[in-house]
Design a protein around this motif. Sequence first.
Motif, PDB file in Angstrom:
ATOM      1  N   THR A 126       0.806  -1.219   0.000  1.00  0.00           N
ATOM      2  CA  THR A 126       0.000   0.000   0.000  1.00  0.00           C
ATOM      3  C   THR A 126       0.845   1.279   0.000  1.00  0.00           C
ATOM      4  O   THR A 126       1.865   1.357   0.688  1.00  0.00           O
ATOM      5  CB  THR A 126      -0.918  -0.009   1.241  1.00  0.00           C
ATOM      6  N   SER A 132      -6.400  -0.230  -2.878  1.00  0.00           N
ATOM      7  CA  SER A 132      -7.006  -1.328  -3.645  1.00  0.00           C
ATOM      8  C   SER A 132      -6.467  -1.342  -5.079  1.00  0.00           C
ATOM      9  O   SER A 132      -6.332  -2.397  -5.693  1.00  0.00           O
ATOM     10  CB  SER A 132      -8.526  -1.156  -3.693  1.00  0.00           C
ATOM     11  N   SER A 159       1.541  -2.588   8.201  1.00  0.00           N
ATOM     12  CA  SER A 159       1.869  -3.077   9.544  1.00  0.00           C
ATOM     13  C   SER A 159       3.307  -3.571   9.590  1.00  0.00           C
ATOM     14  O   SER A 159       3.942  -3.734   8.559  1.00  0.00           O
ATOM     15  CB  SER A 159       0.983  -4.240   9.979  1.00  0.00           C
ATOM     16  N   ILE A 360     -10.800  -4.070   5.882  1.00  0.00           N
ATOM     17  CA  ILE A 360     -10.029  -3.276   4.916  1.00  0.00           C
ATOM     18  C   ILE A 360      -8.718  -3.981   4.546  1.00  0.00           C
ATOM     19  O   ILE A 360      -8.348  -4.057   3.370  1.00  0.00           O
ATOM     20  CB  ILE A 360      -9.677  -1.893   5.539  1.00  0.00           C
ATOM     21  N   ALA A 361      -8.001  -4.464   5.583  1.00  0.00           N
ATOM     22  CA  ALA A 361      -6.650  -5.010   5.359  1.00  0.00           C
ATOM     23  C   ALA A 361      -6.697  -6.292   4.531  1.00  0.00           C
ATOM     24  O   ALA A 361      -7.732  -6.951   4.456  1.00  0.00           O
ATOM     25  CB  ALA A 361      -5.987  -5.294   6.705  1.00  0.00           C
ATOM     26  N   ASP A 366     -14.742  -4.851  -0.417  1.00  0.00           N
ATOM     27  CA  ASP A 366     -15.288  -4.461  -1.733  1.00  0.00           C
ATOM     28  C   ASP A 366     -14.456  -5.085  -2.847  1.00  0.00           C
ATOM     29  O   ASP A 366     -14.995  -5.580  -3.843  1.00  0.00           O
ATOM     30  CB  ASP A 366     -15.276  -2.929  -1.877  1.00  0.00           C
ATOM     31  N   SER A 370     -15.356  -7.630  -6.018  1.00  0.00           N
ATOM     32  CA  SER A 370     -14.983  -7.370  -7.416  1.00  0.00           C
ATOM     33  C   SER A 370     -14.284  -8.587  -8.020  1.00  0.00           C
ATOM     34  O   SER A 370     -14.513  -8.932  -9.180  1.00  0.00           O
ATOM     35  CB  SER A 370     -14.055  -6.154  -7.501  1.00  0.00           C
TER      36      SER A 370
HETATM   37  C1  FAD Z   1      -5.130  -2.920  10.007  1.00  0.00           C
HETATM   38  C2  FAD Z   1      -4.503  -2.750   8.664  1.00  0.00           C
HETATM   39  C3  FAD Z   1      -3.296  -3.369   8.387  1.00  0.00           C
HETATM   40  C4  FAD Z   1      -2.704  -3.205   7.140  1.00  0.00           C
HETATM   41  N1  FAD Z   1      -1.491  -3.784   6.890  1.00  0.00           N
HETATM   42  C5  FAD Z   1      -0.923  -3.630   5.675  1.00  0.00           C
HETATM   43  C6  FAD Z   1       0.346  -4.213   5.388  1.00  0.00           C
HETATM   44  O1  FAD Z   1       0.965  -4.859   6.232  1.00  0.00           O
HETATM   45  N2  FAD Z   1       0.874  -4.033   4.153  1.00  0.00           N
HETATM   46  C7  FAD Z   1       0.228  -3.320   3.179  1.00  0.00           C
HETATM   47  O2  FAD Z   1       0.755  -3.207   2.087  1.00  0.00           O
HETATM   48  N3  FAD Z   1      -0.955  -2.738   3.435  1.00  0.00           N
HETATM   49  C8  FAD Z   1      -1.543  -2.869   4.648  1.00  0.00           C
HETATM   50  N4  FAD Z   1      -2.747  -2.280   4.920  1.00  0.00           N
HETATM   51  C9  FAD Z   1      -3.358  -1.434   3.917  1.00  0.00           C
HETATM   52  C10 FAD Z   1      -4.500  -2.120   3.194  1.00  0.00           C
HETATM   53  O3  FAD Z   1      -4.018  -3.131   2.359  1.00  0.00           O
HETATM   54  C11 FAD Z   1      -5.261  -1.042   2.425  1.00  0.00           C
HETATM   55  O4  FAD Z   1      -5.837  -0.183   3.376  1.00  0.00           O
HETATM   56  C12 FAD Z   1      -6.322  -1.628   1.519  1.00  0.00           C
HETATM   57  O5  FAD Z   1      -5.742  -2.273   0.423  1.00  0.00           O
HETATM   58  C13 FAD Z   1      -7.283  -0.550   1.005  1.00  0.00           C
HETATM   59  O6  FAD Z   1      -6.595   0.529   0.486  1.00  0.00           O
HETATM   60  P1  FAD Z   1      -6.956   2.024   0.949  1.00  0.00           P
HETATM   61  O7  FAD Z   1      -6.936   2.070   2.419  1.00  0.00           O
HETATM   62  O8  FAD Z   1      -6.090   2.948   0.211  1.00  0.00           O
HETATM   63  O9  FAD Z   1      -8.449   2.230   0.517  1.00  0.00           O
HETATM   64  P2  FAD Z   1      -8.977   2.461  -0.967  1.00  0.00           P
HETATM   65  O10 FAD Z   1      -8.426   1.433  -1.870  1.00  0.00           O
HETATM   66  O11 FAD Z   1      -8.790   3.881  -1.338  1.00  0.00           O
HETATM   67  O12 FAD Z   1     -10.518   2.171  -0.757  1.00  0.00           O
HETATM   68  C14 FAD Z   1     -11.393   3.132  -0.150  1.00  0.00           C
HETATM   69  C15 FAD Z   1     -12.777   2.508  -0.048  1.00  0.00           C
HETATM   70  O13 FAD Z   1     -13.222   2.112  -1.341  1.00  0.00           O
HETATM   71  C16 FAD Z   1     -13.636   0.757  -1.316  1.00  0.00           C
HETATM   72  N5  FAD Z   1     -13.364   0.137  -2.618  1.00  0.00           N
HETATM   73  C17 FAD Z   1     -12.176  -0.272  -3.108  1.00  0.00           C
HETATM   74  N6  FAD Z   1     -12.332  -0.851  -4.304  1.00  0.00           N
HETATM   75  C18 FAD Z   1     -13.656  -0.807  -4.580  1.00  0.00           C
HETATM   76  C19 FAD Z   1     -14.456  -1.259  -5.661  1.00  0.00           C
HETATM   77  N7  FAD Z   1     -13.916  -1.881  -6.710  1.00  0.00           N
HETATM   78  N8  FAD Z   1     -15.786  -1.047  -5.609  1.00  0.00           N
HETATM   79  C20 FAD Z   1     -16.352  -0.412  -4.553  1.00  0.00           C
HETATM   80  N9  FAD Z   1     -15.640   0.028  -3.493  1.00  0.00           N
HETATM   81  C21 FAD Z   1     -14.318  -0.159  -3.512  1.00  0.00           C
HETATM   82  C22 FAD Z   1     -12.809   0.126  -0.216  1.00  0.00           C
HETATM   83  O14 FAD Z   1     -13.421  -1.043   0.287  1.00  0.00           O
HETATM   84  C23 FAD Z   1     -12.783   1.235   0.808  1.00  0.00           C
HETATM   85  O15 FAD Z   1     -13.965   1.178   1.555  1.00  0.00           O
HETATM   86  C24 FAD Z   1      -3.351  -2.424   6.155  1.00  0.00           C
HETATM   87  C25 FAD Z   1      -4.573  -1.811   6.442  1.00  0.00           C
HETATM   88  C26 FAD Z   1      -5.143  -1.962   7.678  1.00  0.00           C
HETATM   89  C27 FAD Z   1      -6.456  -1.299   7.963  1.00  0.00           C
END
Ligand code: FAD
Length: 388
Positions: A126, A132, A159, A360-361, A366, A370
């Motif tokens: 991320t 995503s 993390s 989310i993680a 969502d 998909s």
């Molecule tokens: C507790 C925790 C631990 C984590 N640990 C790691 C880690 O170790 N390594 C790492 O790389 N990342 C990590 N992450 C990050 C995590 O992988 C991302 O938060 C996740 O991939 C979503 O990306 P974003 O937060 O940018 O949200 P976005 O991708 O911007 O999404 C925002 C919202 O849009 C929704 N959304 C996304 N795609 C779609 C779709 N196609 N249709 C409709 N809605 C959609 C999502 O569900 C979300 O509600 C962690 C996150 C959390 C919360």
Amino acid sequence: MMNYEIRTVTNEKIRHQIYDKVDYFIQKERLKDIFSTGHPDILRVRKIASKYDLLKLDLPREYGGMGADVVTMANIYFRLGKISANAREIVGMGHGRLLLDRWDEDRQRWIDRIVSGESFVGIGITEDGAGSDVRKIKSSIRHLDGISSILNVNKDYISRIYEADIFVFFVRNVEDGAISCVVVDDLNSIDCLRVSRQPMGLDGWSFGGLVIRDLKIPRSNVLHGEGKGLDVLKRHFAYWRILVSMLCLGSAYQAIEETIAFCKERPIFGGRLSDLQSVGHRLAESVTYIEAAKSLCIMAAKAIDESSNNALKLSSMAKWYSTEVAYKCLHMCVRLQGARGYEFNNSTRRRLLDIEGFLIADGSNDLMKSIIYKELVGKDIYNKTLLR
Ligand SMILES: Cc1cc2nc3c(=O)[nH]c(=O)nc-3n(C[C@H](O)[C@H](O)[C@H](O)COP(=O)(O)OP(=O)(O)OC[C@H]3O[C@@H](n4cnc5c(N)ncnc54)[C@H](O)[C@@H]3O)c2cc1C
């Protein structure tokens, strides 16, 4: 057909011996006490687990591991979840499985460090502009020649930024724009900026950003072949999401048991909370959802063990369904505990906050839907849903 690089434990007797060993470790080392403190020392627990040989659990046999299959690991993660969702990765290779693309001396050294509890592996996908939508990753790798490469990393919301000394990053090849998976094998000995964020749950785990500038690494640190990062992500997370799903279900199941005990004690209207039929029905529904979700997880785990074509779809189903079920059950449990459930340090409330992270993680729910939809309608319509 996808190759998940894991050897199957076909023998049910061995499987039960492994469960017994994990249960013994959990009890003997009083892991419930350690994780109820709110600040467990994950690396210390892994070090202890190494003495039980439990860090080798899902290391394939050809690398000297126990070769536990996905069904076995899934059932173990349910047990870990009962302690706490933060007890994940206290056994097994965790994201270290990403290093198992081929054998060489470097890789053997990394594995030896991991299974001895000396090292721990984090995963960095991320970025602020790439959640995503992993195709937006900007962290990069540039190959200088056949031997060396230059790595630039700017990851966020990840993390293990302090616990992990080995990190697997997903980065863009400067040459052709494809995503590669690359390892930095000693984060503590390089110039690396860590930016801490404060998560709602995740007790004992760090969270935040990692920045690395112009680091020279051996080109052989690219894992699974150059430009193969997206395939690696699919394969690895098909496995990982099942473990995480079972972890969340284990956490919710334990909370339900504790809430039942609470309801049996709590005096209300001249009886006990457990005497009210509507309360009983809520609890009955919750355990039904959990068993249904567990069945889906085990179905997905078997699909991976059998290298079935629908493994990714089933794993995506298991992830969104199980984490939502766990979240809803935990929410029901905190409400049944009345005002006690609204306290910050209430153990069920802590579980709820942990599980919220897993909606989310590891691929947001969502995104899971998909992936399933893509299997139903094909790539063209799927791409439209992603506005491509
Ligand atoms: C507790 C925790 C631990 C984590 N640990 C790691 C880690 O170790 N390594 C790492 O790389 N990342 C990590 N992450 C990050 C995590 O992988 C991302 O938060 C996740 O991939 C979503 O990306 P974003 O937060 O940018 O949200 P976005 O991708 O911007 O999404 C925002 C919202 O849009 C929704 N959304 C996304 N795609 C779609 C779709 N196609 N249709 C409709 N809605 C959609 C999502 O569900 C979300 O509600 C962690 C996150 C959390 C919360």
